[in-house]
Design an enzyme around this catalytic site. Structure first.
Site, PDB file in Angstrom:
ATOM      1  N   CYS A  71       0.926  -1.289   0.037  1.00  9.45           N
ATOM      2  CA  CYS A  71       0.206   0.131   0.011  1.00  9.45           C
ATOM      3  C   CYS A  71       0.855   1.323   0.068  1.00  9.45           C
ATOM      4  CB  CYS A  71      -0.969   0.106   1.283  1.00  9.45           C
ATOM      5  SG  CYS A  71      -2.180   1.452   1.270  1.00  9.45           S
ATOM      6  N   CYS A  75       0.315   4.663   6.963  1.00 14.77           N
ATOM      7  CA  CYS A  75      -0.124   4.444   8.458  1.00 14.77           C
ATOM      8  C   CYS A  75       0.663   3.860   9.172  1.00 14.77           C
ATOM      9  CB  CYS A  75      -1.493   3.689   8.158  1.00 14.77           C
ATOM     10  SG  CYS A  75      -2.405   4.160   6.802  1.00 14.77           S
ATOM     11  N   CYS A  78       0.284   0.208  10.460  1.00 16.05           N
ATOM     12  CA  CYS A  78      -0.184  -0.934   9.395  1.00 16.05           C
ATOM     13  C   CYS A  78       1.042  -1.831   8.848  1.00 16.05           C
ATOM     14  CB  CYS A  78      -0.823  -0.072   8.439  1.00 16.05           C
ATOM     15  SG  CYS A  78      -1.529  -1.627   7.184  1.00 16.05           S
ATOM     16  N   CYS A 115     -16.526  -9.137   5.517  1.00 15.16           N
ATOM     17  CA  CYS A 115     -15.783  -7.930   5.288  1.00 15.16           C
ATOM     18  C   CYS A 115     -14.616  -8.103   4.497  1.00 15.16           C
ATOM     19  CB  CYS A 115     -15.647  -7.374   6.446  1.00 15.16           C
ATOM     20  SG  CYS A 115     -14.978  -5.827   6.508  1.00 15.16           S
ATOM     21  N   CYS A 146     -19.725  -6.091   3.566  1.00 12.00           N
ATOM     22  CA  CYS A 146     -18.775  -4.886   4.167  1.00 12.00           C
ATOM     23  C   CYS A 146     -17.470  -4.925   3.232  1.00 12.00           C
ATOM     24  CB  CYS A 146     -18.551  -4.979   5.429  1.00 12.00           C
ATOM     25  SG  CYS A 146     -17.424  -3.811   6.200  1.00 12.00           S
ATOM     26  N   CYS A 206     -19.528   1.987   8.790  1.00  8.24           N
ATOM     27  CA  CYS A 206     -18.345   1.150   9.774  1.00  8.24           C
ATOM     28  C   CYS A 206     -17.246   2.247  10.088  1.00  8.24           C
ATOM     29  CB  CYS A 206     -18.136  -0.195   9.228  1.00  8.24           C
ATOM     30  SG  CYS A 206     -16.911  -0.799  10.438  1.00  8.24           S
ATOM     31  N   ARG A 278     -17.741  -2.568  17.983  1.00  8.29           N
ATOM     32  CA  ARG A 278     -17.039  -4.115  17.749  1.00  8.29           C
ATOM     33  C   ARG A 278     -15.726  -4.021  18.704  1.00  8.29           C
ATOM     34  NH1 ARG A 278     -16.257  -4.006  12.251  1.00  8.29           N
ATOM     35  NH2 ARG A 278     -18.618  -5.013  12.170  1.00  8.29           N
TER      36      ARG A 278
HETATM   37  N1  SAM Z   1      -6.467   0.450   3.008  1.00 10.22           N
HETATM   38  C1  SAM Z   1      -8.051   0.790   3.702  1.00 10.22           C
HETATM   39  C2  SAM Z   1      -7.924   1.651   4.744  1.00 10.22           C
HETATM   40  O1  SAM Z   1      -6.994   1.961   5.356  1.00 10.22           O
HETATM   41  O2  SAM Z   1      -9.012   2.531   4.885  1.00 10.22           O
HETATM   42  C3  SAM Z   1      -8.558  -0.400   4.292  1.00 10.22           C
HETATM   43  C4  SAM Z   1      -7.696  -1.485   4.758  1.00 10.22           C
HETATM   44  S1  SAM Z   1      -7.068  -1.045   6.662  1.00 10.22           S
HETATM   45  C5  SAM Z   1      -5.821  -2.522   6.824  1.00 10.22           C
HETATM   46  C6  SAM Z   1      -8.441  -1.061   7.669  1.00 10.22           C
HETATM   47  C7  SAM Z   1      -8.287  -0.761   9.097  1.00 10.22           C
HETATM   48  O3  SAM Z   1      -7.346  -1.698   9.810  1.00 10.22           O
HETATM   49  C8  SAM Z   1      -7.357   0.675   9.210  1.00 10.22           C
HETATM   50  O4  SAM Z   1      -8.108   1.876   9.250  1.00 10.22           O
HETATM   51  C9  SAM Z   1      -7.141   0.411  10.910  1.00 10.22           C
HETATM   52  O5  SAM Z   1      -7.810   0.977  11.522  1.00 10.22           O
HETATM   53  C10 SAM Z   1      -6.927  -1.292  10.965  1.00 10.22           C
HETATM   54  N2  SAM Z   1      -5.500  -1.850  11.177  1.00 10.22           N
HETATM   55  C11 SAM Z   1      -4.695  -1.847  10.417  1.00 10.22           C
HETATM   56  N3  SAM Z   1      -3.588  -2.332  10.896  1.00 10.22           N
HETATM   57  C12 SAM Z   1      -3.953  -2.755  12.243  1.00 10.22           C
HETATM   58  C13 SAM Z   1      -3.088  -2.975  13.226  1.00 10.22           C
HETATM   59  N4  SAM Z   1      -2.059  -3.366  13.072  1.00 10.22           N
HETATM   60  N5  SAM Z   1      -3.866  -2.993  14.632  1.00 10.22           N
HETATM   61  C14 SAM Z   1      -5.150  -2.684  14.543  1.00 10.22           C
HETATM   62  N6  SAM Z   1      -5.706  -2.188  13.566  1.00 10.22           N
HETATM   63  C15 SAM Z   1      -5.236  -1.859  12.599  1.00 10.22           C
HETATM   64  C1  DTB Z   2     -11.221  -2.541  11.649  1.00  8.37           C
HETATM   65  O1  DTB Z   2     -11.610  -1.539  12.066  1.00  8.37           O
HETATM   66  N1  DTB Z   2     -10.219  -3.439  11.839  1.00  8.37           N
HETATM   67  C2  DTB Z   2     -10.178  -4.530  10.788  1.00  8.37           C
HETATM   68  C3  DTB Z   2     -11.212  -4.152   9.650  1.00  8.37           C
HETATM   69  N2  DTB Z   2     -11.759  -2.938  10.388  1.00  8.37           N
HETATM   70  C4  DTB Z   2     -10.851  -3.941   8.178  1.00  8.37           C
HETATM   71  C5  DTB Z   2      -8.815  -4.698  10.500  1.00  8.37           C
HETATM   72  C6  DTB Z   2      -8.194  -5.045  11.519  1.00  8.37           C
HETATM   73  C7  DTB Z   2      -6.545  -5.283  10.947  1.00  8.37           C
HETATM   74  C8  DTB Z   2      -5.682  -5.924  11.868  1.00  8.37           C
HETATM   75  C9  DTB Z   2      -4.368  -6.076  11.545  1.00  8.37           C
HETATM   76  C10 DTB Z   2      -4.251  -7.173  10.228  1.00  8.37           C
HETATM   77  O2  DTB Z   2      -4.855  -8.029  10.481  1.00  8.37           O
HETATM   78  O3  DTB Z   2      -3.646  -6.562   9.091  1.00  8.37           O
HETATM   79 FE1  SF4 Z   3      -2.935   1.206   3.297  1.00  7.69          FE
HETATM   80 FE2  SF4 Z   3      -2.769  -0.067   5.560  1.00  7.69          FE
HETATM   81 FE3  SF4 Z   3      -3.119   2.680   5.840  1.00  7.69          FE
HETATM   82 FE4  SF4 Z   3      -4.849   0.797   4.897  1.00  7.69          FE
HETATM   83  S1  SF4 Z   3      -4.405   1.135   6.713  1.00  7.69           S
HETATM   84  S2  SF4 Z   3      -4.298   2.724   3.781  1.00  7.69           S
HETATM   85  S3  SF4 Z   3      -3.750  -0.907   3.990  1.00  7.69           S
HETATM   86  S4  SF4 Z   3      -1.374   1.575   5.085  1.00  7.69           S
END
Ligand code: SAM
Ligand code: DTB
Ligand code: SF4
Length: 331
Positions: A71, A75, A78, A115, A146, A206, A278
């Site tokens: 990506c 973030c 992430c 989702c 979702c 959501c 959630r």
């Molecule tokens: N790329 C899209 C976005 O960021 O909106 C969708 C996928 S992103 C992985 C969805 C959500 O997962 C993020 O907004 C974040 O709140 C959550 N998330 C990602 N990595 C995480 C982590 N290590 N621990 C907890 N939540 C996480």
């Molecule tokens: C949300 O709030 N939490 C989920 C879903 N929406 C997409 C994602 C959690 C991701 C946790 C880290 C991972 O498994 O990569």
């Molecule tokens: Fe990309 Fe992860 Fe950020 Fe979603 S949360 S925009 S997957 S870097």
């Protein structure tokens, strides 16, 4: 065991806050909620919960990463950003048939909502047909749908909505004041703009955040206030405890104290009384006791299945044992 969904007649705790579920919460009110003695806060949260939902029912969603890693965003929490070396293998958009087969397994395992998440900054027009096919097929199985795919245009939102997408997940993640510490490649306003396109298209929202990223207590207040002041508030509010991933900038953050985490859930329940709250990422390392406390505080949705997007979630058999022990049933 017979589970009663009748509202209980519980006396309110003595406190200076009057109990008004329809009240619009000021920041000062929310600060006062966080400052309540824990038992008073939990009683309020549990009372609000019982006034709005069956007390022992939980909504169960299951996740699938339909496009993993690589990506463009940065973030800091992430695993999937191309900017951090976490050892994650990136992949292309999954074939629709593979998504359908996974959704069927999730349905057979008891999921109510499926989702689908993609590690994208935003949706590309070239992928919309395939995404709509996935939505139509999953919805056709009788699952709620979702997706979480990053930013989108009005036209993309309408197409997904028409294809049968019930919810779009797009988190604000942290307080507006804390946003720049966590992400530099987009703004808090970008998130709000996408959320307003989602609303306009008729899909349900959501939207939630992450705690345990080294934020201050006031940032958790700011996050919850920003969610509650959305009009209407999100139908679904995921509260994620950071899943720390080594190689990400926030992977070494001090974890949030479990009692403080339960407070976040309780305040979310009180100020967003009609939303599903959630207990989202982070359950894998939570004790059964903390999860029970969160359900008591008003959490009424979880992700089931052994993986979230790229990280571990409790196994179905561990969850079954826990839910059985607590008398929790699927919504
Ligand atoms: N790329 C899209 C976005 O960021 O909106 C969708 C996928 S992103 C992985 C969805 C959500 O997962 C993020 O907004 C974040 O709140 C959550 N998330 C990602 N990595 C995480 C982590 N290590 N621990 C907890 N939540 C996480
Ligand atoms: C949300 O709030 N939490 C989920 C879903 N929406 C997409 C994602 C959690 C991701 C946790 C880290 C991972 O498994 O990569
Ligand atoms: Fe990309 Fe992860 Fe950020 Fe979603 S949360 S925009 S997957 S870097």
């Amino acid at each position: 065991m017979t589970l009663s969904n009748e509202p209980l007649d519980i006396p309110m705790a003595t406190s200076t806050l009057s109990f008004q579920p329809t009240h619009e919460w000021s920041r000062a009110d929310v600060e006062k909620l966080f400052a309540l003695p824990f038992n008073d806060l939990l009683l309020k949260a549990q009372t609000v919960h019982r006034e709005n939902f069956a007390p022992n029912s939980i909504q169960m969603s299951q996740l699938l990463s339909i496009k993993t890693g690589g990506c463009a965003e940065d973030c800091g929490y992430c695993n999937q950003s191309a900017r951090f070396d976490t050892g994650l293998k990136a992949s292309k958009l999954m074939a629709t048939q593979t998504v359908i087969a996974s959704a069927q397994k999730a349905k057979d395992g008891g999921a109510q909502r499926y989702c689908m998440g993609a590690a994208w900054r935003e949706i590309k027009d070239r992928d919309v047909d395939a995404l709509c096919d996935m939505v139509g097929a999953v919805k056709g199985m009788g699952l709620e749908t979702c997706m979480t795919l990053g930013m989108l245009s009005d036209d993309q939102a309408s197409r997904l909505s028409e294809a049968g997408l019930d919810y779009y997940n797009h988190n604000i993640d942290t307080a507006p004041e804390d946003y720049g510490r966590v992400i530099s490649t987009r703004t808090f306003q970008d998130r709000l703009d996408t959320l307003s396109k989602v609303r306009k298209s008729g899909m349900k929202v959501c939207c939630g955040g992450i705690v345990g990223m080294g934020e201050q207590a006031e940032d958790r207040i700011g996050l919850l206030c920003a969610l509650a002041e959305m009009t209407p508030p999100p139908e679904s509010v995921p509260i994620n405890a950071l899943v720390p991933v080594s190689g990400t900038p926030l992977g070494g953050s001090e974890p949030i104290h479990p009692i403080e985490f339960a407070r976040v859930i309780a305040v979310a329940r009180i100020i967003m009384p009609k939303s599903h709250v959630r207990l989202s990422a982070g359950r894998e390392t939570m004790s059964d006791e903390l999860q029970a406390l969160c359900f008591m505080a008003g959490a009424n949705s979880v992700f089931i299945g052994d993986t979230l997007l790229t990280t571990d979630n409790p196994t179905r058999s561990d969850d079954d044992i826990l839910f059985d022990r607590l008398g929790i049933v699927p919504e």
